[in-house]
Design a protein around this motif. Structure first.
Motif, PDB file in Angstrom:
ATOM      1  N   MET A 165       0.834  -1.199   0.000  1.00 55.44           N
ATOM      2  CA  MET A 165       0.000   0.000   0.000  1.00 55.44           C
ATOM      3  C   MET A 165       0.867   1.248   0.000  1.00 55.44           C
ATOM      4  N   MET A 166       1.897   1.226   0.834  1.00 58.94           N
ATOM      5  CA  MET A 166       2.783   2.383   0.925  1.00 58.94           C
ATOM      6  C   MET A 166       3.519   2.615  -0.389  1.00 58.94           C
ATOM      7  N   VAL A 214       7.140   9.712   4.925  1.00 59.67           N
ATOM      8  CA  VAL A 214       5.900   8.948   5.118  1.00 59.67           C
ATOM      9  C   VAL A 214       4.840   9.898   5.684  1.00 59.67           C
ATOM     10  N   PRO A 215       3.985  10.440   4.832  1.00 62.45           N
ATOM     11  CA  PRO A 215       2.972  11.393   5.309  1.00 62.45           C
ATOM     12  C   PRO A 215       1.938  10.734   6.208  1.00 62.45           C
ATOM     13  N   PHE A 216       1.316  11.540   7.034  1.00 67.01           N
ATOM     14  CA  PHE A 216       0.316  11.035   7.972  1.00 67.01           C
ATOM     15  C   PHE A 216      -0.844  10.372   7.242  1.00 67.01           C
ATOM     16  N   GLU A 248      -4.065   5.372   6.502  1.00 68.16           N
ATOM     17  CA  GLU A 248      -4.694   4.350   5.665  1.00 68.16           C
ATOM     18  C   GLU A 248      -4.079   2.973   5.905  1.00 68.16           C
ATOM     19  N   VAL A 249      -2.772   2.959   6.103  1.00 67.57           N
ATOM     20  CA  VAL A 249      -2.086   1.686   6.360  1.00 67.57           C
ATOM     21  C   VAL A 249      -2.517   1.111   7.706  1.00 67.57           C
ATOM     22  N   TYR A 250      -2.585   1.948   8.721  1.00 68.04           N
ATOM     23  CA  TYR A 250      -3.005   1.471  10.037  1.00 68.04           C
ATOM     24  C   TYR A 250      -4.455   1.002  10.017  1.00 68.04           C
ATOM     25  N   ALA A 251      -5.299   1.685   9.222  1.00 65.05           N
ATOM     26  CA  ALA A 251      -6.693   1.264   9.108  1.00 65.05           C
ATOM     27  C   ALA A 251      -6.782  -0.120   8.462  1.00 65.05           C
ATOM     28  N   ALA A 252      -5.945  -0.352   7.450  1.00 66.76           N
ATOM     29  CA  ALA A 252      -5.918  -1.662   6.799  1.00 66.76           C
ATOM     30  C   ALA A 252      -5.430  -2.729   7.770  1.00 66.76           C
ATOM     31  N   ALA A 253      -4.417  -2.381   8.561  1.00 65.08           N
ATOM     32  CA  ALA A 253      -3.894  -3.333   9.549  1.00 65.08           C
ATOM     33  C   ALA A 253      -4.981  -3.727  10.543  1.00 65.08           C
TER      34      ALA A 253
END
Length: 334
Positions: A137-138, A298-300, A305-310
């Motif tokens: 994703m990143m 690495v923008p907020f 979005e990555v943390y939400a996917a996790a």
């Protein structure tokens, strides 16, 4: 029982107790060396953390070639190391032969969960596809060309598991993206060939890739170096490799082999538990690396979005396909 018999019995018991107390854990490092800045080094760091915190000592051996696998395990068991941690799926066959011959020695093997019910073996497997999804994703969000790439080490199902998870994450973030994937080779030398890793990376860059993810052991050092030389972003693996090229490594997919080794050493022979242990996002067995070396790139919005996917993966709301479950990948052809 006379006094002499009591004395001899007590002496024998003391000897057994002393032997048990003197048992040191062991670590068998796989091909590529303990300073590969990746998989092996993560394991070594876990052992060193245990030493620093406990003052204990352990036995260590680095494999130099394939033929040493079984012999090394037997020698370490015979010298009394307990428990013994063995790194890498390539040791599975040898361990399945050795472990039954040493029922009083406990073994733990990393990257294996298919050896069956061995009463003195702990099998530790990781959900690499979950962590790879997040870095995918990143990569998609950081890419300006819409083309990203992957360089694997030895072409085996485990590494395809990394690649497949990565591609799923890329396409989830950008359904129009292109993912280029190459493997370094089909033999164990693929884990320690940074020159070939650099060559593959430059070829991918020529095809438009501007973010590359390496899951290739020591070979990955060449991947990250070539990416830095060509001024594109890279993604490290296993250990936190952000520091290798500050500001140019987008993140690293952490595979906490260090924690696995530390936990086995800390439990010792007495607290050892056999069976299968799975390390995934839910228990922080895998994840992404964020530190002073990459936080500026690495923008907020990307992190959120990555943390939400996790969170979705952990809750079961999002399933990442595991290549090793059926030897297939729905979004990537090998």
């Amino acid at each position: 029982m006379n006094l002499k018999q009591k004395f001899l019995g007590a002496a024998a018991m003391l000897a057994l107790t002393a032997g048990a107390a003197a048992a040191e854990p062991g670590l068998i490092i796989d091909l590529g060396g303990k300073f590969d800045k990746s998989f092996n080094e993560s394991a070594f760091n876990g052992a060193q953390r245990w030493v620093a915190e406990t003052g204990g000592e352990y036995v260590e051996t680095e494999l130099a070639n394939e033929a040493q696998r079984e012999q090394t395990m037997r020698r370490m068991a015979e010298r009394g190391a307990n428990p013994i941690v063995v790194l890498g799926f390539a040791n599975a066959s040898a361990l399945s032969e050795v472990a039954p011959d040493y029922p009083d020695t406990n073994f733990a093997i990393i990257d294996v969960d298919w050896l069956g019910d061995l009463p003195n073996v702990r099998q530790i497997a990781f959900s690499e596809h979950e962590g790879s999804y997040l870095v995918g994703m990143m990569a998609a969000k950081a890419s300006e060309t819409g083309t990203v790439s992957f360089v694997g080490g030895m072409d085996v199902p485990l590494i395809r598991k990394f690649a497949c998870g990565y591609a799923q994450g890329v396409l989830a973030a950008n359904p129009e993206a292109t993912v280029i994937a190459n493997m370094t080779g089909t033999t164990p030398t693929a884990w320690n060939d940074p020159v070939r890793g650099a060559e593959l990376t430059r070829s991918q860059i020529s095809q438009g890739a501007d973010v590359v993810y390496a899951a290739a052991g020591g070979t990955g050092i060449g991947v990250l170096q070539a990416a830095a030389d060509e001024d594109i972003l890279s993604i490290g693996v296993d250990s936190n490799q952000n520091f290798l090229h500050p500001g140019e490594v987008l993140t690293s997919m952490l595979k906490r082999v260090d924690n696995a080794v530390y936990d086995v050493f800390s439990a010792g022979a007495e607290g050892f538990e056999a069976g299968v242990v799975r390390m995934d996002l839910s228990n922080r067995g895998v994840g992404i690396a964020l530190d002073g070396f990459n936080e500026a790139i690495v923008p907020f919005s990307m992190l959120s979005e990555v943390y939400a996917a996790a969170d979705q993966i952990v809750s079961g709301g999002l399933t990442v396909h595991d290549y090793t479950s059926d030897d297939s990948c729905p979004v990537l052809t090998f």
